[in-house]
Design an enzyme around this catalytic site. Structure first.
Site, PDB file in Angstrom:
ATOM      1  N   LYS A 241      43.784  30.917  46.362  1.00  0.00           N
ATOM      2  CA  LYS A 241      43.406  31.449  46.491  1.00  0.00           C
ATOM      3  C   LYS A 241      43.527  31.635  48.293  1.00  0.00           C
ATOM      4  O   LYS A 241      43.807  30.584  48.546  1.00  0.00           O
ATOM      5  CB  LYS A 241      41.972  33.021  46.732  1.00  0.00           C
ATOM      6  CG  LYS A 241      41.372  32.570  45.364  1.00  0.00           C
ATOM      7  CD  LYS A 241      42.051  34.019  44.424  1.00  0.00           C
ATOM      8  CE  LYS A 241      41.093  33.757  42.642  1.00  0.00           C
ATOM      9  NZ  LYS A 241      42.260  34.229  41.836  1.00  0.00           N
TER      10      LYS A 241
ATOM     11  N   SER B  90      47.450  36.745  40.152  1.00  0.00           N
ATOM     12  CA  SER B  90      46.492  37.403  41.696  1.00  0.00           C
ATOM     13  C   SER B  90      47.174  36.133  42.169  1.00  0.00           C
ATOM     14  O   SER B  90      46.929  37.371  43.225  1.00  0.00           O
ATOM     15  CB  SER B  90      45.600  36.634  41.361  1.00  0.00           C
ATOM     16  OG  SER B  90      45.299  35.004  41.176  1.00  0.00           O
TER      17      SER B  90
END
Length: 135
Positions: free
Chosen positions: A72, A31
């Site tokens: 993230k 990701s």
């Protein structure tokens, strides 16, 4: 013998201090590619304030999550307008929350699925690495 006890005490104090200031996390999945790679270890530093663009390490809401930490990039902080790609009931990010996204959005479980991230669940920020062009 007293010097050995002193060394052990100092080592334990340093360990406690370092654990309060830093957290080591492992990147799982793709990701955050190409900024971070699957299996890479990162060191995050605890902060009082976070900004858009910071890469953060945080605990998922669920204690039964498949990984202990998520990594993230912050897309919006409290008071910022909610990004258009995030379906939300509020026009701005609520206090004490952030919106996160992976650099590889096609392979990222981020605020689109997780919702707002409570700032209390953030362990720290990874030293600055700019987002790849086009993200």
């Amino acid at each position: 013998m007293a010097w050995l006890v002193a060394v052990v005490v100092v080592a334990l104090v340093l360990l406690v201090v370092l654990r309060r200031r830093y957290v080591v996390a492992r990147v799982w999945g793709h990701s955050m590619s190409p900024t971070f790679h699957d299996g890479e270890r990162v060191v995050a530093t605890r902060r009082r304030h976070y900004r858009v663009g910071d890469v953060i390490v945080f605990r998922p809401r669920s204690e039964t999550a498949d990984v202990a930490w998520r990594i993230k990039r912050i897309a919006a902080v409290a008071g910022d307008p909610v990004p258009a790609w995030l379906a939300a009931d509020h026009p701005v990010v609520p206090a004490g929350r952030v919106v996160v996204a992976g650099d590889n959005t096609g392979h990222s479980e981020d605020s689109r699925q997780l919702g707002y991230i409570d700032i209390a669940r953030v362990a720290g920020a990874v030293p600055h690495r700019p987002a790849p062009e086009g993200s």
